[in-house]
Scaffold this motif. Structure first.
Motif, PDB file in Angstrom:
ATOM      1  N   CYS A 111      43.175  24.765  12.892  1.00  0.00           N
ATOM      2  CA  CYS A 111      43.934  24.876  11.649  1.00  0.00           C
ATOM      3  C   CYS A 111      45.072  23.867  11.655  1.00  0.00           C
ATOM      4  CB  CYS A 111      44.502  26.287  11.492  1.00  0.00           C
ATOM      5  SG  CYS A 111      45.483  26.556   9.995  1.00  0.00           S
ATOM      6  N   SER A 112      45.215  23.142  10.557  1.00  0.00           N
ATOM      7  CA  SER A 112      46.374  22.266  10.402  1.00  0.00           C
ATOM      8  C   SER A 112      46.956  22.455   9.017  1.00  0.00           C
ATOM      9  CB  SER A 112      45.999  20.794  10.621  1.00  0.00           C
ATOM     10  OG  SER A 112      45.084  20.338   9.644  1.00  0.00           O
ATOM     11  N   ILE A 113      48.267  22.273   8.896  1.00  0.00           N
ATOM     12  CA  ILE A 113      48.950  22.328   7.616  1.00  0.00           C
ATOM     13  C   ILE A 113      49.974  21.199   7.543  1.00  0.00           C
ATOM     14  CG2 ILE A 113      48.632  24.813   7.255  1.00  0.00           C
ATOM     15  CD1 ILE A 113      51.524  25.224   8.113  1.00  0.00           C
ATOM     16  N   GLY A 114      50.302  20.793   6.320  1.00  0.00           N
ATOM     17  CA  GLY A 114      51.297  19.744   6.125  1.00  0.00           C
ATOM     18  C   GLY A 114      50.835  18.774   5.040  1.00  0.00           C
ATOM     19  N   PRO A 115      51.427  17.601   4.950  1.00  0.00           N
ATOM     20  CA  PRO A 115      52.564  17.129   5.742  1.00  0.00           C
ATOM     21  C   PRO A 115      53.904  17.631   5.214  1.00  0.00           C
ATOM     22  CG  PRO A 115      51.929  15.446   4.185  1.00  0.00           C
ATOM     23  CD  PRO A 115      50.958  16.582   3.995  1.00  0.00           C
ATOM     24  N   ALA A 116      53.856  18.291   4.042  1.00  0.00           N
ATOM     25  CA  ALA A 116      55.083  18.717   3.373  1.00  0.00           C
ATOM     26  C   ALA A 116      54.827  20.010   2.616  1.00  0.00           C
ATOM     27  CB  ALA A 116      55.560  17.633   2.400  1.00  0.00           C
ATOM     28  N   ILE A 117      55.911  20.597   2.138  1.00  0.00           N
ATOM     29  CA  ILE A 117      55.840  21.742   1.223  1.00  0.00           C
ATOM     30  C   ILE A 117      56.401  21.298  -0.117  1.00  0.00           C
ATOM     31  CG2 ILE A 117      56.664  24.079   0.726  1.00  0.00           C
ATOM     32  CD1 ILE A 117      56.966  24.442   3.779  1.00  0.00           C
ATOM     33  N   ARG A 118      55.619  21.472  -1.148  1.00  0.00           N
ATOM     34  CA  ARG A 118      56.108  21.197  -2.504  1.00  0.00           C
ATOM     35  C   ARG A 118      56.775  22.456  -3.026  1.00  0.00           C
ATOM     36  NH1 ARG A 118      56.325  16.284  -5.459  1.00  0.00           N
ATOM     37  NH2 ARG A 118      57.205  16.893  -7.457  1.00  0.00           N
ATOM     38  N   LEU A 119      58.026  22.352  -3.417  1.00  0.00           N
ATOM     39  CA  LEU A 119      58.720  23.516  -3.953  1.00  0.00           C
ATOM     40  C   LEU A 119      57.978  24.041  -5.174  1.00  0.00           C
ATOM     41  CD1 LEU A 119      62.470  22.416  -3.723  1.00  0.00           C
ATOM     42  CD2 LEU A 119      61.259  24.007  -2.220  1.00  0.00           C
ATOM     43  N   ALA A 120      57.701  25.342  -5.176  1.00  0.00           N
ATOM     44  CA  ALA A 120      56.901  25.923  -6.251  1.00  0.00           C
ATOM     45  C   ALA A 120      57.548  25.708  -7.615  1.00  0.00           C
ATOM     46  CB  ALA A 120      56.690  27.420  -5.983  1.00  0.00           C
ATOM     47  N   GLU A 121      58.872  25.760  -7.658  1.00  0.00           N
ATOM     48  CA  GLU A 121      59.560  25.637  -8.947  1.00  0.00           C
ATOM     49  C   GLU A 121      59.457  24.231  -9.540  1.00  0.00           C
ATOM     50  OE1 GLU A 121      63.966  25.821  -8.450  1.00  0.00           O
ATOM     51  OE2 GLU A 121      63.447  26.033  -6.319  1.00  0.00           O
ATOM     52  N   THR A 122      58.972  23.268  -8.743  1.00  0.00           N
ATOM     53  CA  THR A 122      58.826  21.900  -9.250  1.00  0.00           C
ATOM     54  C   THR A 122      57.392  21.598  -9.680  1.00  0.00           C
ATOM     55  OG1 THR A 122      58.324  20.900  -7.093  1.00  0.00           O
ATOM     56  CG2 THR A 122      60.655  21.175  -7.670  1.00  0.00           C
ATOM     57  N   VAL A 123      56.528  22.598  -9.638  1.00  0.00           N
ATOM     58  CA  VAL A 123      55.118  22.413 -10.011  1.00  0.00           C
ATOM     59  C   VAL A 123      54.889  23.036 -11.385  1.00  0.00           C
ATOM     60  CG1 VAL A 123      52.725  22.941  -9.415  1.00  0.00           C
ATOM     61  CG2 VAL A 123      54.382  22.397  -7.602  1.00  0.00           C
ATOM     62  N   ASP A 124      54.552  22.215 -12.345  1.00  0.00           N
ATOM     63  CA  ASP A 124      54.320  22.706 -13.706  1.00  0.00           C
ATOM     64  C   ASP A 124      53.033  23.521 -13.800  1.00  0.00           C
ATOM     65  OD1 ASP A 124      56.641  21.514 -14.707  1.00  0.00           O
ATOM     66  OD2 ASP A 124      55.607  19.620 -15.107  1.00  0.00           O
ATOM     67  N   ASP A 125      51.978  23.039 -13.178  1.00  0.00           N
ATOM     68  CA  ASP A 125      50.683  23.714 -13.264  1.00  0.00           C
ATOM     69  C   ASP A 125      49.987  23.663 -11.901  1.00  0.00           C
ATOM     70  OD1 ASP A 125      48.225  24.763 -13.852  1.00  0.00           O
ATOM     71  OD2 ASP A 125      47.653  23.238 -15.316  1.00  0.00           O
ATOM     72  N   PRO A 126      50.001  24.765 -11.142  1.00  0.00           N
ATOM     73  CA  PRO A 126      49.370  24.763  -9.815  1.00  0.00           C
ATOM     74  C   PRO A 126      47.848  24.674  -9.876  1.00  0.00           C
ATOM     75  CG  PRO A 126      50.090  26.962 -10.385  1.00  0.00           C
ATOM     76  CD  PRO A 126      50.627  26.058 -11.452  1.00  0.00           C
ATOM     77  N   TYR A 127      47.265  24.789 -11.079  1.00  0.00           N
ATOM     78  CA  TYR A 127      45.818  24.651 -11.231  1.00  0.00           C
ATOM     79  C   TYR A 127      45.440  23.237 -11.665  1.00  0.00           C
ATOM     80  CZ  TYR A 127      46.227  29.649 -10.828  1.00  0.00           C
ATOM     81  OH  TYR A 127      46.540  30.910 -10.374  1.00  0.00           O
ATOM     82  N   ALA A 128      46.350  22.310 -11.416  1.00  0.00           N
ATOM     83  CA  ALA A 128      46.090  20.902 -11.728  1.00  0.00           C
ATOM     84  C   ALA A 128      46.239  20.016 -10.491  1.00  0.00           C
ATOM     85  CB  ALA A 128      47.034  20.421 -12.834  1.00  0.00           C
ATOM     86  N   PHE A 129      46.275  20.627  -9.303  1.00  0.00           N
ATOM     87  CA  PHE A 129      46.346  19.831  -8.083  1.00  0.00           C
ATOM     88  C   PHE A 129      45.013  19.120  -7.849  1.00  0.00           C
ATOM     89  CE2 PHE A 129      49.846  22.711  -6.641  1.00  0.00           C
ATOM     90  CZ  PHE A 129      50.772  21.734  -6.323  1.00  0.00           C
ATOM     91  N   ARG A 130      45.075  17.827  -7.596  1.00  0.00           N
ATOM     92  CA  ARG A 130      43.887  17.053  -7.238  1.00  0.00           C
ATOM     93  C   ARG A 130      43.817  16.961  -5.722  1.00  0.00           C
ATOM     94  NH1 ARG A 130      42.663  11.434  -6.447  1.00  0.00           N
ATOM     95  NH2 ARG A 130      40.497  10.941  -7.038  1.00  0.00           N
ATOM     96  N   ILE A 131      42.676  17.314  -5.153  1.00  0.00           N
ATOM     97  CA  ILE A 131      42.473  17.333  -3.707  1.00  0.00           C
ATOM     98  C   ILE A 131      41.424  16.286  -3.343  1.00  0.00           C
ATOM     99  CG2 ILE A 131      41.865  18.747  -1.707  1.00  0.00           C
ATOM    100  CD1 ILE A 131      42.507  21.225  -3.419  1.00  0.00           C
ATOM    101  N   VAL A 132      41.724  15.486  -2.333  1.00  0.00           N
ATOM    102  CA  VAL A 132      40.791  14.481  -1.846  1.00  0.00           C
ATOM    103  C   VAL A 132      40.639  14.664  -0.340  1.00  0.00           C
ATOM    104  CG1 VAL A 132      40.273  12.022  -1.648  1.00  0.00           C
ATOM    105  CG2 VAL A 132      41.575  12.852  -3.618  1.00  0.00           C
ATOM    106  N   CYS A 133      39.399  14.581   0.127  1.00  0.00           N
ATOM    107  CA  CYS A 133      39.151  14.619   1.572  1.00  0.00           C
ATOM    108  C   CYS A 133      38.377  13.365   1.973  1.00  0.00           C
ATOM    109  CB  CYS A 133      38.348  15.864   1.949  1.00  0.00           C
ATOM    110  SG  CYS A 133      38.012  15.992   3.731  1.00  0.00           S
ATOM    111  N   ARG A 134      38.869  12.694   3.005  1.00  0.00           N
ATOM    112  CA  ARG A 134      38.191  11.517   3.544  1.00  0.00           C
ATOM    113  C   ARG A 134      38.001  11.717   5.045  1.00  0.00           C
ATOM    114  NH1 ARG A 134      42.789   9.779   0.924  1.00  0.00           N
ATOM    115  NH2 ARG A 134      42.481   9.046  -1.230  1.00  0.00           N
TER     116      ARG A 134
END
Length: 299
Positions: free
Chosen positions: A191-214
């Motif tokens: 398990c790994s987590i990071g590299p940062a935490i985005r403050l929840a109050e600064t996210v307008d729409d949490p269902y609009a995060f784009r995720i990329v895996c390489r």
């Protein structure tokens, strides 16, 4: 606004804020949840406290890319939800049926059920951060990363931040028997987590995060996939409510929310690979892959 932890002067774990312009400001708190608790005590918000610090200080001279980043918080517990995306359901069905196309199994029931699948993933001692090694399980021949958005929770279940997570998984072990799920999901360095935490109050729409895996092998990109949290079957509040049902959680608990990116069925991770999980607004979580026999093992 993002929150990171890094080694200052090579030895001192330090909390810092990163602005959207990538300026880094050292914070007085010792960890992320102390920032949240202090904001609660002042009837304020974490963002307001960070902005006050920034207004009265100067950014560090070093660039963000030059810092030795640590896990953004030492989560006492990491939990995870499964089969929250249709692509995940399809992959689990493939594993459970030995590769039969268009087969259905109990995973279809999990996908449609009112109650989500939730399982225990990791502890602070077992969780690694950016650029630290993740490890392959020695008794599995079919292993993949699972790139996921992670919810950072207060002990009362509030979503106070978002991070990126890698829920390493053994497809052959889970496919052999669903009761083997803990072994397919939880081992040293899985398990790994990071590299940062985005403050929840600064996210307008949490269902609009784009995720990329390489995934890179010998310097060449061999896998790339993209997804969005808009593809989720379940809502975050729904997942959190079931985690809290008759359960006690710790400040800073992380709940991984499932994956929609699955490498090709013929692919398995190998020692020397490099995994990059990028979530827009959070950053890139990169981890080299090692076997259990190579080098020193995590605690």
């Amino acid at each position: 606004m993002r929150i990171i932890r890094f080694l200052r002067d090579g030895s001192f774990p330090t909390l810092a804020a990163v602005t959207d312009e990538s300026f880094v400001y050292v914070l007085p708190q010792s960890d992320f949840m102390e920032l949240v608790r202090e904001a609660d005590e002042r009837n304020s918000t974490p963002l307001a406290l960070v902005l006050k610090t920034i207004a009265d200080s100067q950014p560090i001279k070093g660039k963000l890319e030059e810092l030795e980043l640590l896990v953004p918080l030492e989560a006492a517990e990491v939990w995870a939800c499964g089969v929250t995306y249709e692509r995940s359901k399809e992959a689990r069905n493939y594993e459970a049926t030995g590769g039969k196309l268009d087969s259905t199994t109990f995973y279809d029931k999990v996908y449609e059920a009112k109650r989500p699948e939730i399982f225990f993933k990791s502890t602070a001692a077992r969780t690694v951060g950016p650029n630290q090694d993740v490890y392959l399980r020695s008794d599995s021949n079919w292993q993949i990363p699972e790139p996921e958005l992670g919810l950072v929770l207060s002990r009362d279940g509030r979503i106070v931040g978002y991070t990126a997570g890698n829920d390493m998984s053994c497809r052959d072990i889970e496919g052999e028997n669903p009761l083997y799920l803990p072994q397919a999901k939880m081992w040293r360095g899985s398990c790994s987590i990071g590299p940062a935490i985005r403050l929840a109050e600064t996210v307008d729409d949490p269902y609009a995060f784009r995720i990329v895996c390489r995934i890179y092998r010998s310097g060449e990109k061999v896998v790339e996939g993209t997804a969005s949290t808009a593809q989720l079957k379940r809502k975050f509040d729904e997942m959190v409510s079931y985690l809290l049902q008759d359960n006690t959680i710790f400040d800073g608990t992380v709940l991984l929310t499932g994956t929609c990116i699955v490498p090709p069925d013929e692919f398995t991770l190998a020692e020397g690979d490099r995994i990059e999980i990028e979530i827009e607004g959070i950053g890139v979580l990169a981890n080299p892959v090692k076997s259990q026999a190579a080098g020193s093992l995590p605690v």
